[in-house]
Design an enzyme around this catalytic site. Structure first.
Site, PDB file in Angstrom:
ATOM      1  N   LYS A  11      10.013  -6.188  -3.284  1.00  0.00           N
ATOM      2  CA  LYS A  11       9.476  -6.435  -4.623  1.00  0.00           C
ATOM      3  C   LYS A  11      10.518  -7.069  -5.568  1.00  0.00           C
ATOM      4  O   LYS A  11      11.721  -7.062  -5.279  1.00  0.00           O
ATOM      5  CB  LYS A  11       8.954  -5.114  -5.202  1.00  0.00           C
ATOM      6  CG  LYS A  11       7.780  -4.513  -4.403  1.00  0.00           C
ATOM      7  CD  LYS A  11       7.247  -3.238  -5.076  1.00  0.00           C
ATOM      8  CE  LYS A  11       6.069  -2.660  -4.316  1.00  0.00           C
ATOM      9  NZ  LYS A  11       5.517  -1.451  -4.978  1.00  0.00           N
ATOM     10  N   TYR A  51      -3.606  -6.198  -4.910  1.00  0.00           N
ATOM     11  CA  TYR A  51      -3.661  -4.776  -5.291  1.00  0.00           C
ATOM     12  C   TYR A  51      -5.045  -4.374  -5.831  1.00  0.00           C
ATOM     13  O   TYR A  51      -5.151  -3.391  -6.551  1.00  0.00           O
ATOM     14  CB  TYR A  51      -2.583  -4.469  -6.330  1.00  0.00           C
ATOM     15  CG  TYR A  51      -1.218  -4.175  -5.739  1.00  0.00           C
ATOM     16  CD1 TYR A  51      -1.016  -3.065  -4.906  1.00  0.00           C
ATOM     17  CD2 TYR A  51      -0.118  -4.978  -6.019  1.00  0.00           C
ATOM     18  CE1 TYR A  51       0.233  -2.779  -4.373  1.00  0.00           C
ATOM     19  CE2 TYR A  51       1.136  -4.698  -5.477  1.00  0.00           C
ATOM     20  CZ  TYR A  51       1.300  -3.591  -4.662  1.00  0.00           C
ATOM     21  OH  TYR A  51       2.544  -3.307  -4.132  1.00  0.00           O
ATOM     22  N   ARG A  87       6.641   3.317   6.578  1.00  0.00           N
ATOM     23  CA  ARG A  87       6.433   4.215   5.435  1.00  0.00           C
ATOM     24  C   ARG A  87       7.556   5.259   5.369  1.00  0.00           C
ATOM     25  O   ARG A  87       7.983   5.666   4.288  1.00  0.00           O
ATOM     26  CB  ARG A  87       5.065   4.912   5.520  1.00  0.00           C
ATOM     27  CG  ARG A  87       3.875   3.979   5.646  1.00  0.00           C
ATOM     28  CD  ARG A  87       3.269   3.492   4.390  1.00  0.00           C
ATOM     29  NE  ARG A  87       3.008   4.492   3.401  1.00  0.00           N
ATOM     30  CZ  ARG A  87       2.616   4.188   2.164  1.00  0.00           C
ATOM     31  NH1 ARG A  87       2.464   2.919   1.794  1.00  0.00           N
ATOM     32  NH2 ARG A  87       2.391   5.120   1.286  1.00  0.00           N
ATOM     33  N   ASN A 114       9.660   0.026  -7.403  1.00  0.00           N
ATOM     34  CA  ASN A 114      10.156   0.838  -6.294  1.00  0.00           C
ATOM     35  C   ASN A 114      10.502   0.028  -5.036  1.00  0.00           C
ATOM     36  O   ASN A 114      10.408   0.524  -3.922  1.00  0.00           O
ATOM     37  CB  ASN A 114       9.181   1.988  -6.003  1.00  0.00           C
ATOM     38  CG  ASN A 114       7.801   1.476  -5.643  1.00  0.00           C
ATOM     39  OD1 ASN A 114       7.582   0.288  -5.565  1.00  0.00           O
ATOM     40  ND2 ASN A 114       6.880   2.397  -5.407  1.00  0.00           N
ATOM     41  N   HIS A 117       6.873  -2.573  -0.661  1.00  0.00           N
ATOM     42  CA  HIS A 117       5.481  -2.213  -0.341  1.00  0.00           C
ATOM     43  C   HIS A 117       5.354  -2.145   1.174  1.00  0.00           C
ATOM     44  O   HIS A 117       5.977  -2.932   1.880  1.00  0.00           O
ATOM     45  CB  HIS A 117       4.514  -3.284  -0.866  1.00  0.00           C
ATOM     46  CG  HIS A 117       3.138  -3.153  -0.267  1.00  0.00           C
ATOM     47  ND1 HIS A 117       2.191  -2.302  -0.785  1.00  0.00           N
ATOM     48  CD2 HIS A 117       2.585  -3.700   0.852  1.00  0.00           C
ATOM     49  CE1 HIS A 117       1.103  -2.352  -0.020  1.00  0.00           C
ATOM     50  NE2 HIS A 117       1.319  -3.197   0.973  1.00  0.00           N
ATOM     51  N   GLU A 128      -3.861  -7.278   4.843  1.00  0.00           N
ATOM     52  CA  GLU A 128      -2.697  -7.685   4.052  1.00  0.00           C
ATOM     53  C   GLU A 128      -1.878  -8.771   4.760  1.00  0.00           C
ATOM     54  O   GLU A 128      -1.386  -9.701   4.113  1.00  0.00           O
ATOM     55  CB  GLU A 128      -1.824  -6.462   3.758  1.00  0.00           C
ATOM     56  CG  GLU A 128      -2.496  -5.488   2.791  1.00  0.00           C
ATOM     57  CD  GLU A 128      -1.672  -4.238   2.498  1.00  0.00           C
ATOM     58  OE1 GLU A 128      -2.152  -3.401   1.724  1.00  0.00           O
ATOM     59  OE2 GLU A 128      -0.557  -4.109   3.035  1.00  0.00           O
TER      60      GLU A 128
HETATM   61  P1  GDP Z   1       2.768   3.129  -2.150  1.00  0.00           P
HETATM   62  O1  GDP Z   1       1.766   3.009  -1.027  1.00  0.00           O
HETATM   63  O2  GDP Z   1       3.848   4.142  -1.852  1.00  0.00           O
HETATM   64  O3  GDP Z   1       3.340   1.804  -2.560  1.00  0.00           O
HETATM   65  O4  GDP Z   1       2.007   3.748  -3.414  1.00  0.00           O
HETATM   66  P2  GDP Z   1       0.540   3.523  -4.040  1.00  0.00           P
HETATM   67  O5  GDP Z   1      -0.358   2.805  -3.069  1.00  0.00           O
HETATM   68  O6  GDP Z   1       0.084   4.834  -4.576  1.00  0.00           O
HETATM   69  O7  GDP Z   1       0.796   2.597  -5.306  1.00  0.00           O
HETATM   70  C1  GDP Z   1       1.012   1.199  -5.162  1.00  0.00           C
HETATM   71  C2  GDP Z   1       2.112   0.773  -6.083  1.00  0.00           C
HETATM   72  O8  GDP Z   1       1.686   0.953  -7.429  1.00  0.00           O
HETATM   73  C3  GDP Z   1       3.407   1.596  -6.000  1.00  0.00           C
HETATM   74  O9  GDP Z   1       4.251   1.206  -4.948  1.00  0.00           O
HETATM   75  C4  GDP Z   1       4.033   1.323  -7.351  1.00  0.00           C
HETATM   76  O10 GDP Z   1       4.688   0.050  -7.399  1.00  0.00           O
HETATM   77  C5  GDP Z   1       2.797   1.269  -8.248  1.00  0.00           C
HETATM   78  N1  GDP Z   1       2.571   2.578  -8.883  1.00  0.00           N
HETATM   79  C6  GDP Z   1       2.109   3.728  -8.321  1.00  0.00           C
HETATM   80  N2  GDP Z   1       2.052   4.730  -9.214  1.00  0.00           N
HETATM   81  C7  GDP Z   1       2.483   4.203 -10.393  1.00  0.00           C
HETATM   82  C8  GDP Z   1       2.652   4.726 -11.715  1.00  0.00           C
HETATM   83  O11 GDP Z   1       2.385   5.904 -11.992  1.00  0.00           O
HETATM   84  N3  GDP Z   1       3.128   3.854 -12.666  1.00  0.00           N
HETATM   85  C9  GDP Z   1       3.407   2.543 -12.381  1.00  0.00           C
HETATM   86  N4  GDP Z   1       3.859   1.738 -13.358  1.00  0.00           N
HETATM   87  N5  GDP Z   1       3.260   2.012 -11.153  1.00  0.00           N
HETATM   88  C10 GDP Z   1       2.810   2.832 -10.179  1.00  0.00           C
END
Ligand code: GDP
Length: 140
Positions: A11, A51, A87, A114, A117, A128
Site C-alpha cells: 500500500k 474495495y 495472511r 497498514n 492487502h 482480485e
Molecule cells: P484486512 O483483510 O486485514 O486488510 O482487513 P479488512 O478487510 O477488514 O479491511 C480492509 C482494509 O480497510 C484494511 O486493511 C484497512 O486498510 C482498512 N480498514 C479496516 N478497518 C479500518 C478502520 O477502522 N479505519 C480505517 N481508516 N481503515 C480501516
C-alpha cells in the site's frame, strides 16, 4: 495442502517509505513466490471498485482516498496454502494487534495505513488477481 495464488498489494504508506524490498523479503522468506508484480497508481474510482465489498463501512471513503494517494505494488504470490500463509505473514489488520515479526507489526502505521492487502479466500483471490493481471502475466 494445495498450491494457491493470492493477490497482494503493497500500500501507499509502504511504497512511500521505500519498503517494497523489505516486504518482499518477508514473503520470500515464508516460501511465497512472487509470480507477477507491477507498480501502479490507482485512481480513487479504481480503488473504490476493488474495495466495493466495504462500501457500507464508515471508513470506505478514507480507505479509497488512501489507496489512491500514492503508488501501490500489486503482486501475485504463489505457494502451498498461499492465501492463509500470506495472511499470517501480514499480521492482524490493526498493527497494535499484529504478532511480532509480521509485516504489519514491523511496518504498518495504523489500522487504515497498514502497509499490505492480501486476499482472504480462494474466490476473492481469483477475482482480485483478474482485476489487475491477465493470465499471460502470471509466470509461476
Ligand atoms: P484486512 O483483510 O486485514 O486488510 O482487513 P479488512 O478487510 O477488514 O479491511 C480492509 C482494509 O480497510 C484494511 O486493511 C484497512 O486498510 C482498512 N480498514 C479496516 N478497518 C479500518 C478502520 O477502522 N479505519 C480505517 N481508516 N481503515 C480501516
Amino acid at each position: 495442502m494445495a498450491t494457491e495464488r493470492t493477490l497482494s498489494i503493497i500500500k501507499p504508506d509502504a511504497t512511500s517509505r521505500n519498503l517494497t524490498g523489505k516486504i518482499n523479503a518477508k514473503f520470500e522468506e515464508a516460501g511465497l513466490r512472487i509470480i507477477a508484480q507491477k507498480r501502479i497508481k490507482l485512481t480513487k474510482a479504481q480503488a473504490g471498485t476493488f474495495y466495493e465489498v466495504h462500501k457500507e463501512r464508515p471508513f470506505y471513503d478514507e480507505l479509497c482516498d488512501f489507496m489512491a494517494s500514492g503508488p501501490v505494488v500489486v503482486q501475485v504470490l504463489e505457494g502451498e496454502g498461499a492465501i492463509a500463509k500470506n495472511r499470517e505473514v501480514m499480521g492482524a489488520t490493526n498493527p497494535a494487534e499484529a504478532a511480532p515479526g509480521t509485516i504489519r507489526a514491523e511496518f504498518a502505521e495504523s489500522v487504515g495505513e497498514n502497509s499490505v492487502h492480501g486476499s482472504d479466500a480462494p474466490e476473492t483471490a481469483a477475482v482480485e488477481i483478474s482485476y489487475f493481471f491477465a493470465g499471460i502475466e502470471l509466470v509461476g
